[in-house]
Design a protein around this motif. Sequence first.
Motif, PDB file in Angstrom:
ATOM      1  N   LEU A   1       0.959  -1.174  -0.285  1.00 43.87           N
ATOM      2  CA  LEU A   1      -0.132   0.225   0.462  1.00 43.87           C
ATOM      3  C   LEU A   1       0.507   1.012  -0.003  1.00 43.87           C
ATOM      4  N   ALA A   2       1.991   1.132   0.934  1.00 49.62           N
ATOM      5  CA  ALA A   2       2.696   1.761   0.576  1.00 49.62           C
ATOM      6  C   ALA A   2       3.046   2.332  -0.463  1.00 49.62           C
ATOM      7  N   LEU A   3       3.896   1.564  -0.762  1.00 50.46           N
ATOM      8  CA  LEU A   3       4.405   1.783  -2.520  1.00 50.46           C
ATOM      9  C   LEU A   3       3.410   2.306  -3.711  1.00 50.46           C
ATOM     10  N   MET A   4       2.553   1.929  -3.566  1.00 48.87           N
ATOM     11  CA  MET A   4       1.357   2.317  -4.178  1.00 48.87           C
ATOM     12  C   MET A   4       0.827   3.580  -4.053  1.00 48.87           C
ATOM     13  N   ILE A   5       1.074   4.329  -2.902  1.00 47.80           N
ATOM     14  CA  ILE A   5       0.921   5.404  -2.621  1.00 47.80           C
ATOM     15  C   ILE A   5       1.742   6.020  -3.010  1.00 47.80           C
ATOM     16  N   ASN A   6       3.497   6.213  -2.783  1.00 50.60           N
ATOM     17  CA  ASN A   6       4.777   6.984  -3.166  1.00 50.60           C
ATOM     18  C   ASN A   6       5.066   6.845  -4.484  1.00 50.60           C
ATOM     19  N   SER A   7       4.895   5.495  -5.505  1.00 47.72           N
ATOM     20  CA  SER A   7       4.770   5.698  -7.200  1.00 47.72           C
ATOM     21  C   SER A   7       3.613   5.990  -7.609  1.00 47.72           C
ATOM     22  N   ASN A   8       2.920   6.590  -6.970  1.00 46.26           N
ATOM     23  CA  ASN A   8       1.148   6.989  -7.837  1.00 46.26           C
ATOM     24  C   ASN A   8       0.998   8.591  -7.033  1.00 46.26           C
ATOM     25  N   PHE A   9       2.359   8.871  -6.123  1.00 52.20           N
ATOM     26  CA  PHE A   9       1.895  10.116  -5.842  1.00 52.20           C
ATOM     27  C   PHE A   9       1.273  11.669  -6.304  1.00 52.20           C
TER      28      PHE A   9
ATOM     29  N   LEU B   1       7.391   5.553   5.478  1.00 55.10           N
ATOM     30  CA  LEU B   1       6.748   5.368   5.306  1.00 55.10           C
ATOM     31  C   LEU B   1       6.806   3.973   5.261  1.00 55.10           C
ATOM     32  N   ARG B   2       7.778   3.545   5.831  1.00 57.57           N
ATOM     33  CA  ARG B   2       7.691   2.365   6.913  1.00 57.57           C
ATOM     34  C   ARG B   2       7.199   1.798   7.718  1.00 57.57           C
ATOM     35  N   GLY B   3       7.026   0.767   7.600  1.00 57.94           N
ATOM     36  CA  GLY B   3       6.130   0.558   9.408  1.00 57.94           C
ATOM     37  C   GLY B   3       6.687   0.840  10.505  1.00 57.94           C
TER      38      GLY B   3
END
Length: 483
Positions: free
Chosen positions: A130-138, A185-187
Motif C-alpha cells: 500500500l505504501a509503495l502504491m501511494i509513493n509510486s502514484n503520488f 513510509l515504513r511500518g
Amino acid sequence: MPQVINIFLYGGASELAGNLTNMAQNGMGDTGTNNSINTNSKNSYSDGNAFGGNILLKRTDNPNGEITANGCWYSAGGAFMENMLSSADMNLYRTIYKQKSPTQSHRESIFMSHKGALDIENAPGVGTRLALMINSNFSSYKSTTFADGDPMPSDANGFVLPFVSFEGNSTSYALDPENTMPLNLRGITMDNQFNNPYTRGDLTSSETAINAMAQNVIASQQSQYNGVWSALNKRAELADRMTSLSALLSDDNLPVVPGGVNTSNDISLHSDFGHNLLSTDSRLQYPNTGFAQRLKAAVTLMLHNPQTLYATVGTDGLGGWDDHNNGIDRDGYRRRMLRVMQAIDVAMKHIKWAGRNGITTLGGKTRTNTSNIIINVMGDFGRRVNLNDSGGWDHGNNQNLYTFGGAGISSRRALGNVIGETIRAGQTGTNNQYTVPDNGSKTWEPMSVAASTYRYFGATNPHIMTADPTYNPQGDKTLEDES
C-alpha cells in the motif's frame, strides 16, 4: 484517505462465533433433517459437559437460546455482532474459503493474509505494498485530503506515522525485495501507551553535551547536511506527536454520549456481560483487558492523526486461537470472542461519537468525519466444526471475515449484512467435519481482503496487486466484486 485497522486472530479462530447456522437440525434451531453439525459431530455440542442444549436453540424461540437471529453465537460475541449489524456498523462474510491454495499450515496462512499474495516468500506485506502504491502514484493523490481536511503533503516524506504496528514486528510490513521505499513510509511499532520510540531522553550529561554540539554543527552547515537536518527535525516532530498522543489516552478524553443518542439498550447489553459502558460523567469506557486497551490506542491514533492510514493489531492478552483442546473451557474460545467483539462494539461507538462531538487532531484541525475508518478481523484459517475428543477443533479451511465501519468510502459495500452461506460436509461421527460455501453462495479467497484494501485507497485494478505469474496469475477479486 481511508484508515484501516487490521486485527489478526493468530492461530486460526473457529468460525462458530459468527456462524451457528448449521449447528442444529436443518439449521438455526429447526428440526427435520439429520444434516446438522451437532447430529454428526464425533462429540455432542449439547452435552452438559460441553455447551449445553441452548446451543441448539434460536434466541427468537427461547430467551436462553444461543443462536441469534443472524445465526451468530450469542455468548461468544454474537450479542455484540447483532448489535453492530442492526446499527449498520458491521458486515459478516461467512465464506472466506481457500481454493487456490487450501493450506492449513499456520506460517503459510498467516503470510498469505498479511502479504495478500500466494507468493509468500517474495511478496511484500499489505502495508508495504500500500505504501509503495501511494509513493509510486503520488501525483495522483495531490487532490486527495485527509479526514480533517488537510491536503496531502508535498512528498511522501511529509507523512506522519502513516503505517503502524501494535503487535511488534508484523509481516504486513515485510519489505519488497525489488522496490525501495522512503524510510518515512515504513511500518513503525508502538505499544498501547504510545511509549515514545523517538525520544532522546535519559541521556547522561556528557551525551547531552555531545548531542547539543552535533546539532549546532549540523545547523551551522545546514546546506551541507540537509538530509541529516531534515531527519532531526522530523524526529523532533514525531517525538512531539507521540507525547501528545500519550496524553490523549486519558479516559477524560473519551467522548461523552452525543445529544439525541439513546444508549439504554447498549448499556443494558454491556452490563449483561460485566462491563459498564459509561462512566459516571457519561463518558465511554473500554473494557479493562489488554486487547481493549490496545484497540483503544489504535482508534485514538486514527482519530487524532488522520495521516495514519494502516495499523495492525493482535489480540495479545486474550490468548491464542489454536483451539485444538480448549474450546469448551470457561475462559476459552467463547470468552475470547466475547471480549474481542465487546471491545469492537465500544470502538465503533468511540469512532462515531467522537465524530459527532468533534475531534481536535494533532495538526490542530477540527475533525467531524470518521466514516473513513475500517476495522477488519480475520485469522490464519478456519477450523473443523466437529467437536474433537479434546473439546476443541482442529484446523479447517472456511473462515469468517468480520469488518466494521468505513461507510463513507465510496467503494465500500453497504454495511449491516451477512454475506455468504455454508453447508456441513465431511464424515459422520469422525474428526473430519467442516463447512464449505453452499452451492451458489458468494465466496472469496483470503487475498480478497487485501484487494479491497487497495481499492479503498484508489487502486483501479486491485486484483493485479494480489497476482503473481507462478501461483496466482489472475489475482483475486475484491469483497465488493461478486463476479
